[in-house]
Design a protein around this motif. Structure first.
Motif, short mmCIF file in Angstrom:
data_model
loop_
_atom_site.label_atom_id
_atom_site.label_comp_id
_atom_site.label_asym_id
_atom_site.label_seq_id
_atom_site.Cartn_x
_atom_site.Cartn_y
_atom_site.Cartn_z
N GLU A 12 0.87 -1.09 -0.07
CA GLU A 12 0.18 0.00 -0.11
C GLU A 12 0.83 1.25 -0.10
N SER A 13 1.93 0.96 0.82
CA SER A 13 2.83 2.43 0.70
C SER A 13 3.70 2.70 -0.52
N LEU A 14 3.89 1.39 -1.29
CA LEU A 14 4.67 1.51 -2.46
C LEU A 14 3.52 2.08 -3.67
N LEU A 15 2.32 1.59 -3.56
CA LEU A 15 1.38 2.12 -4.49
C LEU A 15 1.23 3.59 -4.33
N GLU A 16 1.36 4.13 -2.97
CA GLU A 16 1.11 5.73 -2.87
C GLU A 16 2.32 6.38 -3.38
N LEU A 36 5.14 9.60 -8.09
CA LEU A 36 6.22 9.50 -9.22
C LEU A 36 5.26 9.49 -10.63
N ASN A 37 4.04 9.60 -10.46
CA ASN A 37 3.09 9.49 -11.76
C ASN A 37 3.48 8.16 -12.72
N TYR A 38 3.44 6.99 -12.19
CA TYR A 38 3.70 5.84 -12.79
C TYR A 38 2.83 5.52 -13.89
N GLU A 39 1.63 6.13 -13.73
CA GLU A 39 0.39 5.63 -14.73
C GLU A 39 0.78 6.08 -16.14
N ASN A 60 -3.96 -0.74 -14.23
CA ASN A 60 -3.37 -0.10 -13.10
C ASN A 60 -3.24 -1.37 -12.12
N LEU A 61 -2.34 -1.23 -11.16
CA LEU A 61 -2.23 -1.99 -10.07
C LEU A 61 -3.04 -2.00 -9.03
N SER A 62 -3.50 -3.17 -8.52
CA SER A 62 -4.33 -3.12 -7.47
C SER A 62 -3.70 -3.03 -6.13
N ARG A 63 -4.33 -2.90 -5.03
CA ARG A 63 -3.69 -2.26 -3.64
C ARG A 63 -2.73 -3.51 -3.53
#
Length: 421
Positions: free
Chosen positions: A32-36, A41-44, A55-58
């Motif tokens: 969850e911290s990594l996804l934030e 970093l605007n990875y999308e 998109n990656l899930s939680r």
């Protein structure tokens, strides 16, 4: 499930138990911290849109038996994001392809992670599955380095301070305790439940009242409401001020009441069913006694017939044995008869061949034809022999004449010498 998988699973559970009960959920928190951090970093736009990925899930990189997993897709996603984070962190790294060697790719990623000063104390094979605690750890540390490169830092949470001095005590009449509510429910248990107010709403209202009372007014408040209108409003709202507690299915008291009701129902049903079962048992017992008595009567009446049947069965068995013996002798004689018939057929065939050869004149005709042919050939041979003898005689005579001529030629006298000799 294979034995090797069970051993690995047991070892993983043992490691989690050694690290503590919260080790199994550490990967969820890190993910969850990594996804934030990836969203910051605007990875999308920089990764997902470039590679046309979703998109990656939680809990995408979390390894759990309750989550669906796709090792190939997760490992490819891990390598792509890791390569992008390394490049964002300021170190050049070639983006891995789908068909690259997994071991080489993992080794390169861990080498870059060590270059950032991160201690790696786990084997590279832990990352080949594409999910798990170590995958989340590697991506999280790389994301931190990328954020540090871009100069982004998370602020610390500012928790509001609690002011205990401004809290005021509500009068006893405005408080609703559970004991008072239970007393009111006992007194008014049989009344209708229409137009009632929920306890939670009443608590919220009392909370708002406390907040209003806690605020100190600037001046003395004076009421401008008419007393008659106030009484009418009180009479109108009074039915809605009744407090009831809705029954919860998880409450043990409800379960106990249901158990008592079911027990009474079972006991009442058991009494009726027991009487019917007793009656049914009695009827079945009487029926069995009748059947057994009739069976004995029939056996007594049919005793003679049974004896006759048994004697007939014994005679039939003896007759079958004799028939089997006789059939065995007949079979043997039939086989001998077949052999004799076969030999007789052979003899008949030989006799027919000899008789046909004795009565047939074809061989005599063939012999006569052969003799005639031999005579003709003898005549031809005699003619040839005569011709050869004649030729031989002519050759001898010719040779003899040649010899005579030669002899006469050698005996001719020499001519006399002339006067000139």
């Amino acid at each position: 499930m294979s034995k090797r998988y069970r051993m690995a699973e047991d070892g993983r559970r043992g490691d989690e138990e050694d690290r503590g009960p919260g080790a199994a959920y550490r990967g969820v928190v890190v993910m969850e911290s990594l996804l934030e951090k990836l969203n910051v970093l605007n990875y999308e736009e920089e990764v997902l849109s470039k590679h046309n990925m979703k998109n990656l899930s939680r809990h995408y990189f979390v390894s759990s038996p309750y989550l669906a997993s796709n090792p190939g897709e997760q490992f490819y996603m891990f390598t792509i994001i890791a390569a992008w984070l390394i490049n964002v962190a300021g170190r050049p790294f070639t983006e891995p392809q789908e068909y690259d060697e997994p071991n080489a790719t993992v080794s390169n990623i861990l080498a870059e992670l060590r270059a950032f000063g991160v201690k790696v104390d786990f084997p590279p094979s832990k990352l080949k599955s594409g999910s798990g605690e170590y995958v989340c750890f590697v991506l999280d540390r790389l994301a931190e380095e990328a954020l540090r490169r871009r100069g982004f830092t998370f602020r610390k949470t500012n928790y509001p301070s609690e002011n205990t001095e401004e809290e005021s005590v509500v009068e006893d009449d405005a408080e609703l305790t559970l004991s008072k509510v239970e007393e009111e429910l006992i007194d008014e248990g049989d009344e209708e439940e229409e137009n009632v107010m929920d306890l939670e709403a009443l608590k919220l209202r009392s909370t708002h009242t406390e907040a209003e009372m806690s605020s100190k007014p600037d001046e003395i408040l004076e009421s401008t409401v008419d007393a008659t209108e106030w009484n009418l409003e009180v009479e109108r709202v009074l039915p809605q001020l009744k407090v009831t507690i809705r029954t919860d299915n998880k409450d043990w008291r409800v379960h106990v009441d249901q158990m008592h009701q079911h027990r009474e129902g079972i006991q009442s049903s058991l009494k009726e069913a027991k009487s019917h079962l007793d009656k049914l048992q009695e009827d079945i017992g009487k029926t069995l006694e009748k059947v057994s008595s009739r069976e004995k009567y029939i056996n007594n009446q049919l005793e003679n017939l049974i004896q006759e049947y048994r004697s007939a069965q014994a005679k039939l068995s003896k007759a079958r044995e004799r028939y089997q013996q006789a059939s065995g002798g007949v079979t043997e004689r039939t086989r001998v008869l077949a052999e004799i018939s076969e030999e007789l057929e052979k003899v008949k065939q030989e006799m027919e061949e000899k008789g046909s050869s004795m009565s047939d004149g074809a061989p005599v005709v063939k012999i006569k034809q052969s003799l005639t042919k031999l005579k003709q050939e003898i005549i031809q041979m005699d003619v040839r022999i005569g011709v050869v003898e004649h030729t031989l005689l002519q050759a001898k005579l010719k040779e003899k004449s040649n010899m005579t001529r030669d002899m006469h030629a050698t005996n001719i006298p020499e001519p006399a010498a002339g006067p000139f000799g």
